[in-house]
Design a protein around this motif. Structure first.
Motif, PDB file in Angstrom:
ATOM      1  N   PRO A   1       0.818  -1.208   0.000  1.00 45.94           N
ATOM      2  CA  PRO A   1       0.000   0.000   0.000  1.00 45.94           C
ATOM      3  C   PRO A   1       0.852   1.259   0.000  1.00 45.94           C
ATOM      4  O   PRO A   1       1.920   1.312   0.580  1.00 45.94           O
ATOM      5  N   LYS A   2       0.345   2.262  -0.694  1.00 44.69           N
ATOM      6  CA  LYS A   2       1.014   3.558  -0.744  1.00 44.69           C
ATOM      7  C   LYS A   2       0.693   4.324   0.538  1.00 44.69           C
ATOM      8  O   LYS A   2      -0.352   4.091   1.151  1.00 44.69           O
ATOM      9  N   PRO A   3       1.567   5.270   0.936  1.00 45.41           N
ATOM     10  CA  PRO A   3       1.268   6.076   2.130  1.00 45.41           C
ATOM     11  C   PRO A   3      -0.063   6.813   2.026  1.00 45.41           C
ATOM     12  O   PRO A   3      -0.744   6.993   3.019  1.00 45.41           O
ATOM     13  N   THR A   4      -0.436   7.213   0.805  1.00 49.36           N
ATOM     14  CA  THR A   4      -1.716   7.908   0.653  1.00 49.36           C
ATOM     15  C   THR A   4      -2.890   6.982   0.933  1.00 49.36           C
ATOM     16  O   THR A   4      -3.925   7.429   1.408  1.00 49.36           O
ATOM     17  N   ASP A   5      -2.708   5.670   0.652  1.00 52.00           N
ATOM     18  CA  ASP A   5      -3.771   4.716   0.956  1.00 52.00           C
ATOM     19  C   ASP A   5      -4.008   4.647   2.461  1.00 52.00           C
ATOM     20  O   ASP A   5      -5.153   4.639   2.922  1.00 52.00           O
TER      21      ASP A   5
ATOM     22  N   SER B   1       0.953  12.880   8.969  1.00 55.37           N
ATOM     23  CA  SER B   1       1.089  12.581   7.541  1.00 55.37           C
ATOM     24  C   SER B   1       1.041  13.853   6.707  1.00 55.37           C
ATOM     25  O   SER B   1       1.827  14.028   5.771  1.00 55.37           O
TER      26      SER B   1
END
Length: 76
Positions: free
Chosen positions: A2-6, A49
């Protein structure tokens, strides 16, 4: 992977769900306090974040502003 934005989007969605449940007013005091505490944790994580993303953007802008820029001339 998973991407950090996810992860951010998942935390934000969970936070929205918690807020809706708390606003509905149908929880026991104990459940409301548990969800409120979880909401505080999620809020802090989302803020971290966003701060990290803001720092990264600032670094990218600083790196790019060091490059020589030319004035825009629409007649060329």
């Amino acid at each position: 992977m998973p991407k950090p934005t996810d992860a951010f989007e998942q935390k934000l969605a969970e936070l929205e769900t918690l807020v809706n449940e708390l606003e509905a007013g149908e929880l026991s005091l104990e459940d409301a306090m548990t969800k409120f505490e979880r909401g505080i944790v999620l809020t802090r994580e989302c803020q971290q974040s966003l701060s990290a993303a803001e720092q990264k953007v600032s670094q990218l802008i600083a790196q790019n502003s060091a490059d020589e820029t030319l004035p825009f001339n629409p007649e060329q």
